[in-house]
Scaffold this motif. Structure first.
Motif, PDB file in Angstrom:
ATOM      1  N   ALA A  15       0.836  -1.205   0.000  1.00 57.96           N
ATOM      2  CA  ALA A  15       0.000   0.000   0.000  1.00 57.96           C
ATOM      3  C   ALA A  15       0.870   1.254   0.000  1.00 57.96           C
ATOM      4  CB  ALA A  15      -0.929   0.000   1.217  1.00 57.96           C
ATOM      5  N   ILE A  16       1.904   1.261   0.822  1.00 56.81           N
ATOM      6  CA  ILE A  16       2.810   2.410   0.867  1.00 56.81           C
ATOM      7  C   ILE A  16       3.556   2.538  -0.461  1.00 56.81           C
ATOM      8  CG2 ILE A  16       4.863   3.362   2.006  1.00 56.81           C
ATOM      9  CD1 ILE A  16       3.737   2.153   4.635  1.00 56.81           C
ATOM     10  N   MET A  17       3.900   1.426  -1.073  1.00 52.98           N
ATOM     11  CA  MET A  17       4.557   1.445  -2.378  1.00 52.98           C
ATOM     12  C   MET A  17       3.640   2.034  -3.445  1.00 52.98           C
ATOM     13  SD  MET A  17       7.257   0.938  -4.133  1.00 52.98           S
ATOM     14  CE  MET A  17       8.277   0.004  -3.033  1.00 52.98           C
ATOM     15  N   ARG A  18       2.354   1.786  -3.344  1.00 49.94           N
ATOM     16  CA  ARG A  18       1.397   2.367  -4.297  1.00 49.94           C
ATOM     17  C   ARG A  18       1.360   3.892  -4.159  1.00 49.94           C
ATOM     18  NH1 ARG A  18      -3.970  -1.360  -3.984  1.00 49.94           N
ATOM     19  NH2 ARG A  18      -4.642  -0.051  -5.734  1.00 49.94           N
ATOM     20  N   ILE A  19       1.446   4.369  -2.924  1.00 51.43           N
ATOM     21  CA  ILE A  19       1.489   5.819  -2.694  1.00 51.43           C
ATOM     22  C   ILE A  19       2.801   6.386  -3.222  1.00 51.43           C
ATOM     23  CG2 ILE A  19       1.547   7.617  -0.907  1.00 51.43           C
ATOM     24  CD1 ILE A  19      -0.313   5.709   0.753  1.00 51.43           C
ATOM     25  N   GLU A  20       3.891   5.672  -2.991  1.00 51.15           N
ATOM     26  CA  GLU A  20       5.199   6.088  -3.501  1.00 51.15           C
ATOM     27  C   GLU A  20       5.194   6.121  -5.028  1.00 51.15           C
ATOM     28  OE1 GLU A  20       9.792   4.468  -3.333  1.00 51.15           O
ATOM     29  OE2 GLU A  20       8.494   4.108  -1.627  1.00 51.15           O
ATOM     30  N   GLU A  21       4.577   5.139  -5.639  1.00 50.48           N
ATOM     31  CA  GLU A  21       4.496   5.091  -7.106  1.00 50.48           C
ATOM     32  C   GLU A  21       3.742   6.302  -7.642  1.00 50.48           C
ATOM     33  OE1 GLU A  21       2.624   4.245 -10.971  1.00 50.48           O
ATOM     34  OE2 GLU A  21       1.533   4.264  -9.065  1.00 50.48           O
ATOM     35  N   PHE A  22       2.692   6.698  -6.937  1.00 47.18           N
ATOM     36  CA  PHE A  22       1.939   7.890  -7.345  1.00 47.18           C
ATOM     37  C   PHE A  22       2.838   9.127  -7.288  1.00 47.18           C
ATOM     38  CE2 PHE A  22      -0.522  11.669  -6.631  1.00 47.18           C
ATOM     39  CZ  PHE A  22      -1.479  11.588  -7.616  1.00 47.18           C
ATOM     40  N   ALA A  23       3.582   9.288  -6.177  1.00 48.04           N
ATOM     41  CA  ALA A  23       4.476  10.449  -6.026  1.00 48.04           C
ATOM     42  C   ALA A  23       5.554  10.436  -7.099  1.00 48.04           C
ATOM     43  CB  ALA A  23       5.102  10.452  -4.635  1.00 48.04           C
ATOM     44  N   GLU A  24       6.107   9.263  -7.368  1.00 52.79           N
ATOM     45  CA  GLU A  24       7.151   9.132  -8.388  1.00 52.79           C
ATOM     46  C   GLU A  24       6.601   9.479  -9.779  1.00 52.79           C
ATOM     47  OE1 GLU A  24      10.148   5.629  -9.999  1.00 52.79           O
ATOM     48  OE2 GLU A  24       8.947   5.280  -8.212  1.00 52.79           O
ATOM     49  N   THR A  25       5.422   8.988 -10.089  1.00 56.39           N
ATOM     50  CA  THR A  25       4.789   9.275 -11.380  1.00 56.39           C
ATOM     51  C   THR A  25       4.506  10.762 -11.518  1.00 56.39           C
ATOM     52  OG1 THR A  25       3.809   7.086 -11.426  1.00 56.39           O
ATOM     53  CG2 THR A  25       2.825   8.732 -12.864  1.00 56.39           C
ATOM     54  N   GLN A  26       4.002  11.368 -10.447  1.00 60.39           N
ATOM     55  CA  GLN A  26       3.715  12.799 -10.470  1.00 60.39           C
ATOM     56  C   GLN A  26       4.987  13.595 -10.719  1.00 60.39           C
ATOM     57  OE1 GLN A  26       2.065  14.282  -6.824  1.00 60.39           O
ATOM     58  NE2 GLN A  26       1.366  16.185  -7.742  1.00 60.39           N
ATOM     59  N   LEU A  27       6.074  13.175 -10.112  1.00 58.25           N
ATOM     60  CA  LEU A  27       7.363  13.848 -10.275  1.00 58.25           C
ATOM     61  C   LEU A  27       7.859  13.721 -11.713  1.00 58.25           C
ATOM     62  CD1 LEU A  27       9.769  15.287  -8.871  1.00 58.25           C
ATOM     63  CD2 LEU A  27      10.696  13.027  -8.423  1.00 58.25           C
ATOM     64  N   LEU A  28       7.773  12.530 -12.277  1.00 56.19           N
ATOM     65  CA  LEU A  28       8.303  12.285 -13.615  1.00 56.19           C
ATOM     66  C   LEU A  28       7.404  12.795 -14.736  1.00 56.19           C
ATOM     67  CD1 LEU A  28       9.763   8.715 -13.056  1.00 56.19           C
ATOM     68  CD2 LEU A  28      11.009  10.873 -13.155  1.00 56.19           C
ATOM     69  N   SER A  29       6.114  12.892 -14.474  1.00 55.47           N
ATOM     70  CA  SER A  29       5.196  13.339 -15.523  1.00 55.47           C
ATOM     71  C   SER A  29       5.236  14.851 -15.706  1.00 55.47           C
ATOM     72  CB  SER A  29       3.766  12.903 -15.199  1.00 55.47           C
ATOM     73  OG  SER A  29       3.263  13.646 -14.104  1.00 55.47           O
ATOM     74  N   GLY A  30       5.687  15.568 -14.684  1.00 48.22           N
ATOM     75  CA  GLY A  30       5.761  17.021 -14.774  1.00 48.22           C
ATOM     76  C   GLY A  30       4.409  17.697 -14.608  1.00 48.22           C
ATOM     77  N   GLU A  31       3.387  16.937 -14.246  1.00 49.28           N
ATOM     78  CA  GLU A  31       2.060  17.517 -14.034  1.00 49.28           C
ATOM     79  C   GLU A  31       2.019  18.197 -12.672  1.00 49.28           C
ATOM     80  OE1 GLU A  31      -1.044  14.656 -14.546  1.00 49.28           O
ATOM     81  OE2 GLU A  31      -0.176  13.907 -16.404  1.00 49.28           O
ATOM     82  N   GLY A  32       1.576  19.427 -12.641  1.00 52.70           N
ATOM     83  CA  GLY A  32       1.456  20.147 -11.376  1.00 52.70           C
ATOM     84  C   GLY A  32       2.807  20.434 -10.755  1.00 52.70           C
ATOM     85  N   SER A  33       2.798  20.734  -9.481  1.00 45.92           N
ATOM     86  CA  SER A  33       4.027  21.032  -8.749  1.00 45.92           C
ATOM     87  C   SER A  33       4.700  19.739  -8.310  1.00 45.92           C
ATOM     88  CB  SER A  33       3.704  21.883  -7.517  1.00 45.92           C
ATOM     89  OG  SER A  33       4.846  22.018  -6.718  1.00 45.92           O
TER      90      SER A  33
END
Length: 134
Positions: A64-82
């Motif tokens: 579950a924590i890895m799923r949250i980490e994956e979301f943060a990582e994807t957000q960082l790499l996609s450049g969407e938002g801050s």
């Protein structure tokens, strides 16, 4: 006295976690550890980590924590938002944004050869000086 477990089985906990992520999918609110803790009915984030310390539930919580980490990582790499929030979260969960270089010498052969050459050179100079004195 310890409190009884809120989730008695791994399957029950996994179902609640899956429902949390399903409800977050496609919604503007990102998944978080605190959000997951609230969804699971816990009073604080520590309860999640307490479940993680129990062998039966450990893998489920880690995933579950890895799923949250994956979301943060994807957000960082996609450049969407801050990306600031994603960077902050990742750094607080073991990620680093610096490179560390280990300069430990593992092979001393070059060092030893240099020292031997200098020692021989020093001995030759001393011999020459001693011969000159005689």
């Amino acid at each position: 006295m310890t409190r009884p477990l809120k989730y008695k089985t791994v399957q029950e906990l996994e179902a609640a976690i899956d429902e949390y992520f399903e409800r977050r999918h496609g919604v503007a609110v990102p998944p978080t550890v605190a959000g997951l803790a609230l969804w699971l009915g816990f009073e604080d984030r520590q309860s999640i980590y307490d479940y993680k310390d129990r062998p039966a539930f450990s893998c489920t919580i880690k995933k579950a924590i890895m799923r949250i980490e994956e979301f943060a990582e994807t957000q960082l790499l996609s450049g969407e938002g801050s990306s600031t929030g994603a960077i902050f979260w990742l750094k607080n969960h073991g990620w680093k944004d610096k490179t560390e270089v280990d300069t430990t010498i593992k092979d001393y052969s070059l060092f030893e050869e240099t020292v031997e050459k200098k020692a021989k050179k020093y001995e030759n100079i001393k011999r020459s000086q001693n011969k000159a004195k005689k």
